[in-house]
Design a protein around this motif. Structure first.
Motif, PDB file in Angstrom:
ATOM      1  N   GLY A  74       0.826  -1.203   0.000  1.00 50.04           N
ATOM      2  CA  GLY A  74       0.000   0.000   0.000  1.00 50.04           C
ATOM      3  C   GLY A  74       0.860   1.253   0.000  1.00 50.04           C
ATOM      4  O   GLY A  74       0.647   2.175  -0.796  1.00 50.04           O
ATOM      5  N   ARG A  75       1.866   1.283   0.862  1.00 54.72           N
ATOM      6  CA  ARG A  75       2.710   2.463   0.970  1.00 54.72           C
ATOM      7  C   ARG A  75       3.584   2.626  -0.275  1.00 54.72           C
ATOM      8  O   ARG A  75       3.855   3.738  -0.725  1.00 54.72           O
ATOM      9  N   THR A  76       4.039   1.486  -0.812  1.00 53.27           N
ATOM     10  CA  THR A  76       4.868   1.554  -2.010  1.00 53.27           C
ATOM     11  C   THR A  76       4.089   2.168  -3.162  1.00 53.27           C
ATOM     12  O   THR A  76       4.613   2.972  -3.928  1.00 53.27           O
ATOM     13  N   GLN A  77       2.819   1.814  -3.250  1.00 53.90           N
ATOM     14  CA  GLN A  77       1.983   2.430  -4.276  1.00 53.90           C
ATOM     15  C   GLN A  77       1.825   3.929  -4.012  1.00 53.90           C
ATOM     16  O   GLN A  77       1.915   4.738  -4.935  1.00 53.90           O
ATOM     17  N   ALA A  78       1.632   4.271  -2.741  1.00 47.85           N
ATOM     18  CA  ALA A  78       1.456   5.682  -2.385  1.00 47.85           C
ATOM     19  C   ALA A  78       2.755   6.476  -2.558  1.00 47.85           C
ATOM     20  O   ALA A  78       2.753   7.689  -2.433  1.00 47.85           O
ATOM     21  N   LEU A  79       3.868   5.784  -2.821  1.00 46.27           N
ATOM     22  CA  LEU A  79       5.115   6.488  -3.144  1.00 46.27           C
ATOM     23  C   LEU A  79       5.333   6.519  -4.658  1.00 46.27           C
ATOM     24  O   LEU A  79       6.429   6.812  -5.129  1.00 46.27           O
ATOM     25  N   GLY A  80       4.306   6.166  -5.417  1.00 43.81           N
ATOM     26  CA  GLY A  80       4.366   6.375  -6.865  1.00 43.81           C
ATOM     27  C   GLY A  80       4.684   5.150  -7.698  1.00 43.81           C
ATOM     28  O   GLY A  80       5.053   5.286  -8.862  1.00 43.81           O
ATOM     29  N   HIS A  81       4.565   3.956  -7.129  1.00 43.84           N
ATOM     30  CA  HIS A  81       4.929   2.765  -7.887  1.00 43.84           C
ATOM     31  C   HIS A  81       3.714   1.895  -8.217  1.00 43.84           C
ATOM     32  O   HIS A  81       2.823   1.738  -7.392  1.00 43.84           O
TER      33      HIS A  81
END
Ligand SMILES: Nc1ncnc2c1ncn2[C@@H]1O[C@H](COP(=O)(O)OP(=O)(O)OP(=O)(O)O)[C@@H](O)[C@H]1O
Ligand SMILES: [Mg+2]
Lengths: 252, 341
Positions: free
Chosen positions: B204-211
């Motif tokens: 979830g956080r990795t997506q929220a960092l643009g990935h």
């Protein structure tokens, strides 16, 4: 008039029968710190989730710099320049602080081969961005510390650093000061004030001192709906708001 | 605190060097029977490393991984048997392309799910692949396909590699093992690997960092499936045989056990797992007819007492701590509302 940074139209999000966000139409101007206040459960975090793309709205639209982004996935919004921090600390606990920030910095790397064999310049740039973000949030001394071992306040700072590593122009901040001690709070408020100089911010915060210190506009939400929007003075003076929410908290 | 010399980032590659050198020297001293066993271990090690990429590095537990090695093996065997193709320059790309394509399809469907659903869907799609090769009579039914000719690599009349020669095969497979290890090790250190690590720890956080989480998972799935295809090609070149049993869920589960036994997320662990399991099987099967029971008990003992696998004997305390911990699910990553307001 200048084009707004972000604009919502009749934004609604339901959870079963509950309208967590109900028909919210708001305009966020470029360069302005816009705070969203409201009691627990008012729907503030849900608004942020809709703006960041973490949740799809039930209905309504979101426009970012004139473009409809309602259907865009989270990662595309990040690369357009929308960064967010989480109310409940959301980091990668087993990585170092620098690696946490680096993950954000990597989103600025082009796709394809650059992610497998980046040029020396690209690698330097990622490293520099990550270090810059870490310095910005005040954790440069903690670069090699495993994030899980940070104090609560430091984790909150890292949360902001990770967001800054993606180089956003619009910051969605969900209670950045939550659970912080006084000294930490003061430091992070100072950091936010500095960031406010060249970023647009949507700030959710229960700490009224911080809100009144940096916010220029305030929206008050109750039960998923917008109660009132105005300048800091207007909201402070508003009888409706005082009655519904601020109560004694607003008195110095 | 651990001592610096024991850091897994140093110990694990060193361990691989030791294993690789050992495997390279073994034919000089070993009996023919055991050299053959080592060849089998090398092929299995490649397959297990490819699964480790999914399970250990990306956090995607697949129970259908043998579908990719099996499909590639079937293509190799069929091209040799029915089309008389032995040119490795044709056989290898063809089998890799088939496993990559299959991985693209199965992966595209699977990465939309996570956790137990991911396990179930890879299992189901793997079994569908199994049934396809089992039920369509063209592929030879339960008996599978046996080939006598082996792949040959020749350039302009010069024969470079004849895999029918046991030693040539052995060192070709060995070179593949080393190349796969080095390639994956480099890949996981590259930005791509760093993003994949983020996907494993906190999607979830990795997506929220643009990935794009799904895209990275799919890319890993296709890479892992393609390397599994290489193992399938080598298996046919080694044994001259391919059957539905090679791609059933039993096989997939066995490879998964090898990865866990050796140590997930270490690359060298799966090779050690393959070595241990195959040698143990050979040894225990001579001693008692209840050998499967003994092996089962061994696996359980390792999982209980060395949850980070056999390699953690060397990196104990320095092993990646996340292996013991649980990953935050995307649901947890999202449910940030309400508890500290
Ligand atoms: N994923 C979800 N599923 C179901 N209900 C939810 C979900 N997320 C939020 N809610 C509900 O929606 C309402 C608004 O929640 P939200 O988290 O947006 O409030 P908030 O204003 O951020 O509150 P707080 O100040 O406590 O953080 C609450 O009643 C909450 O229980
Ligand atoms: Mg909230």
């Amino acid at each position: 008039m200048a084009e707004p940074m972000l604009e919502t139209r009749a934004l609604t999000r339901r959870f079963g029968g509950l309208r967590a966000v109900n028909n919210v139409s708001l305009t966020f101007e470029v360069g302005v710190v816009h705070a969203i206040l409201g009691p627990n459960g008012a729907g503030k975090t849900t608004v942020i989730n809709l703006l960041s793309g973490d949740l799809p709205p039930t209905s309504g639209t979101i426009r970012f710099r004139g473009r409809d982004i309602t259907a865009r996935p989270v990662q595309r919004r990040v690369r357009m320049g929308i960064g967010r921090s989480y109310q409940k600390t959301n980091i990668l606990p087993e990585l170092t602080c620098l690696d946490n920030c680096r993950l954000g910095a990597l989103s600025r790397l082009p796709g394809g081969l650059a992610r497998i064999r980046p040029s020396r310049a690209a690698r330097r740039q990622v490293q520099a961005r990550a270090e810059h973000a870490l310095a910005l949030c005040g954790l440069e001394a903690r670069a090699d510390t495993i994030a899980a071992t940070l104090s609560h306040g430091e984790k909150r700072q890292l949360e902001i650093g990770m967001m800054m590593a993606t180089e956003p122009t619009l910051l969605l901040l969900d209670e950045p000061l939550a659970g912080m001690g006084q000294e930490e709070s003061r430091r992070v408020t100072e950091l936010l004030r500095r960031l406010a100089a060249d970023h647009t911010m949507i700030l959710i915060e229960h700490d009224m001192d911080a809100v009144f210190a940096i916010a220029e506009r305030i929206t008050v939400m109750v039960n998923g709906a917008v109660l009132e929007t105005g300048s800091v003075e207007q909201i402070r003076a508003s009888a409706t708001v005082r009655e519904a929410y601020l109560g004694e908290e607003a008195e110095p | 605190m651990m001592s610096r010399a024991l850091s897994p980032t140093v110990v694990l590659p060193l361990l691989f060097v030791v294993v690789a050198v050992g495997l390279a020297l073994y034919p000089l001293v070993g009996e023919t029977f055991y050299v053959r066993l080592m060849a089998k271990i090398i092929v299995l090690g490649i397959l297990a490393m490819s699964l480790d990429l999914l399970v250990g590095y990306t956090g995607l537990v697949s129970l259908g991984h043998a579908a990719f090695s099996g499909a590639a093996g079937y293509i190799t065997a069929t091209l040799i048997l029915k089309a008389g193709v032995t040119d490795m320059a044709l056989l290898l790309p063809a089998s890799l392309a088939v496993s990559a394509l299959l991985a693209l399809v199965i992966g595209w469907i699977s990465v939309r799910t996570s956790g137990i659903y991911f396990i179930m869907i890879t299992l189901a799609l793997g079994q569908m692949t199994y049934l396809f090769f089992h039920d369509v009579s063209y592929w030879g039914g339960t008996d599978g396909i046996s080939v006598w000719d082996k792949p040959v690599l020749a350039v302009g009349g010069w024969t470079l590699l004849e895999l029918s020669d046991r030693m040539v095969f052995y060192y070709t497979a060995w070179a593949c093992l080393v190349a796969v290890y080095v390639g994956l090790w480099l890949l996981m250190r590259a930005p791509f690997g760093q993003i994949v690590r983020g996907v494993r720890i906190n999607p979830g956080r990795t997506q929220a960092l643009g990935h794009d989480v799904h895209r990275h998972q799919l890319a890993v799935f296709v890479i892992a499936g393609t390397i599994a295809g290489l193992a399938g090609f080598l298996e046919v070149a080694r044994s001259g045989f391919m059957s539905p049993a090679h791609l059933g869920w039993h096989e997939s589960a066995m490879v998964l056990i090898i990865v866990i036994l050796g140590g997930m997320g270490t690359l060298v662990g799966p090779v050690i797992g393959a070595l241990t399991l195959v040698l143990l099987e050979d040894w225990v099967a001579d001693l008692t007819s209840h050998w499967k029971l003994i092996i089962g008990l061994f696996v359980i003992a390792v999982v209980l007492f060395l949850p980070n696998g056999l390699v953690s004997l060397l990196t104990r305390g320095a092993g990646p701590s996340w292996l013991r911990g649980r990953r935050a699910t995307p649901a947890e990553a999202q449910a940030e509302g309400g508890d500290d307001g």
